[in-house]
Design an enzyme around this catalytic site. Structure first.
Site, PDB file in Angstrom:
ATOM      1  N   ARG A  21       0.781  -1.241   0.000  1.00 40.18           N
ATOM      2  CA  ARG A  21       0.000   0.000   0.000  1.00 40.18           C
ATOM      3  C   ARG A  21       0.812   1.292   0.000  1.00 40.18           C
ATOM      4  NH1 ARG A  21      -5.174  -0.731   3.959  1.00 40.18           N
ATOM      5  NH2 ARG A  21      -3.592  -0.692   5.578  1.00 40.18           N
ATOM      6  N   ASP A  22       2.125   1.216  -0.130  1.00 38.61           N
ATOM      7  CA  ASP A  22       2.914   2.453  -0.149  1.00 38.61           C
ATOM      8  C   ASP A  22       4.152   2.285  -1.038  1.00 38.61           C
ATOM      9  OD1 ASP A  22       3.275   5.120   0.530  1.00 38.61           O
ATOM     10  OD2 ASP A  22       4.380   4.669   2.367  1.00 38.61           O
ATOM     11  N   ILE A  23       3.911   1.862  -2.271  1.00 39.63           N
ATOM     12  CA  ILE A  23       5.011   1.680  -3.224  1.00 39.63           C
ATOM     13  C   ILE A  23       5.446   3.058  -3.711  1.00 39.63           C
ATOM     14  CG2 ILE A  23       5.700   0.670  -5.440  1.00 39.63           C
ATOM     15  CD1 ILE A  23       5.116  -1.407  -3.250  1.00 39.63           C
ATOM     16  N   THR A  61       1.024   6.991   1.032  1.00 38.73           N
ATOM     17  CA  THR A  61       1.406   8.354   0.699  1.00 38.73           C
ATOM     18  C   THR A  61       0.321   9.032  -0.124  1.00 38.73           C
ATOM     19  OG1 THR A  61       3.723   7.691   0.768  1.00 38.73           O
ATOM     20  CG2 THR A  61       3.215   9.719  -0.422  1.00 38.73           C
TER      21      THR A  61
END
Length: 152
Positions: A21-23, A61
């Site tokens: 969920r935050d690549i 992000t």
């Protein structure tokens, strides 16, 4: 190729039941001690269990949030991840994210990409950053795209 390794890494996480969920660039380490750089995906602090359900809570992000989070308040794991991979690639190519605000994410067309980037790379990027979640390629098909298979 870095993006190829990131896609493989994300698919590996998914196969183990983990949704990152935050690549983003800050969550990648590139090992440069060998002839071929190796990518490591780090920081699973925003992660959760990967499933085929609809998620209603986004942890990650803001600049990497897919349009469906803003328009529907919900998302599915794979289309969200494909969106984040597109944002990551755009950022790697240009040095900045493609969209700055929720309105831009929802309404703005993808900013023009320099002409010296290959046609296949541009195609991959445009597919990943398709505004409609169902219009994005499935995660499992990404490695089959000509650009990730080495065709320019």
């Amino acid at each position: 190729m870095i993006v190829h390794q990131v896609v493989e890494g994300v698919q590996g996480l998914h196969s183990r039941g983990v949704l990152h969920r935050d690549i983003k660039p800050e969550n990648l380490l590139v090992e440069t001690g060998s002839d071929t750089p190796r990518v490591r995906i780090i920081d699973l602090g925003c992660g959760c269990l990967h499933n085929n359900e609809v998620y209603s809570e986004f942890n990650g992000t803001d600049l990497h949030i897919p349009p469906e989070v803003y328009t529907k308040g919900a998302y599915r794991a794979d289309p969200m991840t494909v969106w984040q991979l597109g944002v990551l690639l755009y950022e790697m190519l240009t040095g900045h994210v493609p969209f700055q605000t929720s309105a831009e994410v929802i309404f703005k067309k993808l900013p023009r990409i320099e002409s010296d980037i290959s046609t296949n790379c541009k195609d991959f990027l445009k597919r990943c950053l398709t505004k409609r979640a169902l219009g994005r390629p499935p995660m499992q098909s990404l490695l089959l795209h000509p650009w990730l298979r080495g065709a320019d």
